[in-house]
Design a protein around this motif. Structure first.
Motif, PDB file in Angstrom:
ATOM      1  N   ILE A  83      -6.808   6.498  48.618  1.00 16.25           N
ATOM      2  CA  ILE A  83      -5.599   6.370  47.796  1.00 16.25           C
ATOM      3  C   ILE A  83      -4.736   7.623  47.791  1.00 16.25           C
ATOM      4  O   ILE A  83      -3.566   7.562  47.430  1.00 16.25           O
ATOM      5  CB  ILE A  83      -5.944   5.968  46.344  1.00 16.25           C
ATOM      6  N   ALA A  84      -5.288   8.785  48.190  1.00 17.59           N
ATOM      7  CA  ALA A  84      -4.504  10.021  48.224  1.00 17.59           C
ATOM      8  C   ALA A  84      -5.220  11.045  49.090  1.00 17.59           C
ATOM      9  O   ALA A  84      -6.441  10.998  49.253  1.00 17.59           O
ATOM     10  CB  ALA A  84      -4.284  10.578  46.819  1.00 17.59           C
ATOM     11  N   GLN A  86      -5.168  15.436  50.557  1.00 15.88           N
ATOM     12  CA  GLN A  86      -4.679  16.801  50.710  1.00 15.88           C
ATOM     13  C   GLN A  86      -5.175  17.298  52.060  1.00 15.88           C
ATOM     14  O   GLN A  86      -6.191  16.818  52.567  1.00 15.88           O
ATOM     15  CB  GLN A  86      -5.187  17.706  49.586  1.00 15.88           C
ATOM     16  N   TYR A 112     -14.525  11.407  45.891  1.00 14.13           N
ATOM     17  CA  TYR A 112     -13.765  12.348  46.703  1.00 14.13           C
ATOM     18  C   TYR A 112     -14.533  12.683  47.980  1.00 14.13           C
ATOM     19  O   TYR A 112     -15.737  12.932  47.940  1.00 14.13           O
ATOM     20  CB  TYR A 112     -13.478  13.641  45.930  1.00 14.13           C
ATOM     21  N   ALA A 148      -0.776  10.219  56.283  1.00 20.71           N
ATOM     22  CA  ALA A 148      -0.738  10.995  55.038  1.00 20.71           C
ATOM     23  C   ALA A 148      -1.412  12.347  55.203  1.00 20.71           C
ATOM     24  O   ALA A 148      -0.962  13.351  54.633  1.00 20.71           O
ATOM     25  CB  ALA A 148      -1.390  10.202  53.909  1.00 20.71           C
ATOM     26  N   ALA A 180       0.507  15.727  54.485  1.00 21.24           N
ATOM     27  CA  ALA A 180       0.013  16.659  53.474  1.00 21.24           C
ATOM     28  C   ALA A 180      -0.137  18.063  54.047  1.00 21.24           C
ATOM     29  O   ALA A 180       0.130  19.063  53.372  1.00 21.24           O
ATOM     30  CB  ALA A 180      -1.317  16.163  52.920  1.00 21.24           C
ATOM     31  N   THR A 236      -0.096  16.936  47.691  1.00 22.59           N
ATOM     32  CA  THR A 236      -0.940  15.753  47.675  1.00 22.59           C
ATOM     33  C   THR A 236      -0.081  14.557  48.031  1.00 22.59           C
ATOM     34  O   THR A 236       0.997  14.365  47.468  1.00 22.59           O
ATOM     35  CB  THR A 236      -1.580  15.549  46.299  1.00 22.59           C
ATOM     36  N   VAL A 237      -0.556  13.731  48.966  1.00 25.74           N
ATOM     37  CA  VAL A 237       0.218  12.576  49.416  1.00 25.74           C
ATOM     38  C   VAL A 237      -0.525  11.303  49.023  1.00 25.74           C
ATOM     39  O   VAL A 237      -1.687  11.115  49.389  1.00 25.74           O
ATOM     40  CB  VAL A 237       0.431  12.609  50.946  1.00 25.74           C
ATOM     41  N   ASP A 238       0.159  10.468  48.252  1.00 25.58           N
ATOM     42  CA  ASP A 238      -0.409   9.169  47.890  1.00 25.58           C
ATOM     43  C   ASP A 238      -0.310   8.215  49.070  1.00 25.58           C
ATOM     44  O   ASP A 238       0.636   8.265  49.864  1.00 25.58           O
ATOM     45  CB  ASP A 238       0.324   8.582  46.689  1.00 25.58           C
ATOM     46  N   ILE A 239      -1.285   7.326  49.174  1.00 26.82           N
ATOM     47  CA  ILE A 239      -1.305   6.344  50.251  1.00 26.82           C
ATOM     48  C   ILE A 239      -0.893   4.979  49.725  1.00 26.82           C
ATOM     49  O   ILE A 239      -1.449   4.509  48.740  1.00 26.82           O
ATOM     50  CB  ILE A 239      -2.727   6.259  50.888  1.00 26.82           C
TER      51      ILE A 239
END
Length: 359
Positions: free
Chosen positions: A226-227, A229, A258, A346, A350, A356-359
């Motif tokens: 979902i996100a 870095q 994570y 992403a 990033a 931080t890039v959301d997907i």
């Protein structure tokens, strides 16, 4: 879940728990598109040893190479060029296509295969960019083509057992994941397509290697990213056209797990995937370089899990053929592969933005 419970649970598993066909079914006849070393040294021997498959057509940019490879294999009926493939030549001689060209050339062969009503097994990553990957999804859906992205880890017995153990709560709730895959491609030459951004896509290491940590984590946890870095660098002169000679990135998955992942195309051969939970951990090491071994730790007890040692490519081809023979959709369909493409894009975004890039 106690060690004894885990041992009893594991003993109930059988090799090829995915198989629904009979050994007398088939074969599915394959056209192999792209005759690089992976196809010749890995895919073709796997098909020759498989239960449900055979190679009947080989396709290359070079007519001479296609004919040479065809002459070397008894089951191959004909060798054709890329142009002849697009012109529907030899379409009656195969049922399914295996596409193993540089990433940026996958789409054109998917389009031709779908137009001809053929099933499609496409190497990962499914294309060079998110936009082109989305076009593959749309093409397959429009043609109602059965298609699969070639994630060989999905049929690796050690990975499947890890998935079952996670689902059974063997290590409690998953908390975090450590994944790594590395190799050195310097000996492959500066003209290696993985170092050409026009052919590989966003980069060399995350696209080609980091995807294993991301996708295998998705498969084992049954959760999507979902996100992200990310950090990456390229110092060696071979990597001037790509940003990720070395990459380190973090991925947030559904459910609050994570993952910390590393990948490099200029490091010693290595691969591992460790999943840590509230009550124990699972370790796949080696993980991704054509063999896998599974170890489980619960409390103070550690046990090696015996799993069938297989040719991962043979399992992958037979799984895909088994899906075709039983008229069911493969797990790793184009929509599944598209999630990875968004995650990979992403990771590179990033690294470039530091955000931080959301997907």
């Amino acid at each position: 879940m106690s060690v004894r419970d885990i041992e009893a649970y594991i003993s109930s598993f059988t090799h090829r728990d995915w198989q629904e066909s009979n050994e007398s079914d088939g074969p599915i006849r394959f056209a192999l598109v792209g005759l690089g070393w992976w196809t010749r040294d890995k895919a073709m021997p796997a098909i020759e040893n498989s239960t449900f498959c055979e190679t009947t057509v080989v396709v290359s940019s070079s007519a001479e190479k296609a004919n040479t490879v065809a002459a070397e294999h008894e089951s191959v009926e004909i060798g054709i060029t890329y142009e002849e493939f697009h012109e529907d030549s030899a379409a009656d001689a195969y049922d399914a296509v295996y596409i193993c060209t540089p990433n940026a050339r996958h789409l054109e062969f998917v389009e031709s295969a779908a137009k001809n009503g053929k099933a499609i097994l496409c190497e990962k990553p499914m294309e060079a960019t998110v936009e082109r990957a989305e076009h593959i999804v749309d093409t397959c859906n429009a043609a109602d083509a059965t298609a699969m992205i070639a994630y060989r880890m999905h049929t690796e017995p050690a990975v499947r057992r890890a998935r079952n153990l996670i689902d059974a709560g063997a290590i409690g709730d998953p908390v975090h994941v450590h994944g790594d895959m590395s190799q050195s491609i310097l000996g492959w030459g500066r003209e290696q397509w993985r170092l050409d951004s026009d052919l590989v896509g966003y980069g060399a290491s995350v696209m080609d290697l980091g995807i294993y940590s991301v996708n295998t984590t998705r498969f084992i946890l049954t959760a999507d990213p979902i996100a992200v870095q990310s950090m990456m660098r390229s110092d060696h002169e071979y990597f001037t056209d790509v940003p990720d000679e070395v990459a380190a990135f973090s991925v947030a998955f559904e459910g609050g797990v994570y993952a910390t992942c590393t990948a490099s195309q200029n490091a010693t051969l290595n691969s591992q995937l460790r999943i840590v939970g509230t009550e124990g951990s699972l370790l796949l090491e080696p993980a991704f370089h054509m063999s896998s071994s599974l170890c489980v730790t619960v409390g103070n007890a550690t046990m090696d899990i015996d799993t069938e040692q297989v040719d991962q490519m043979e399992e992958e081809f037979d799984y895909f053929a088994d899906c075709l023979l039983t008229d069911r959709e493969p797990y790793a369909n184009p929509e599944h592969g598209f999630v990875d493409m968004r995650a990979l894009a992403a990771v590179y975004e990033a690294a470039e933005t530091g955000e931080t890039v959301d997907i």
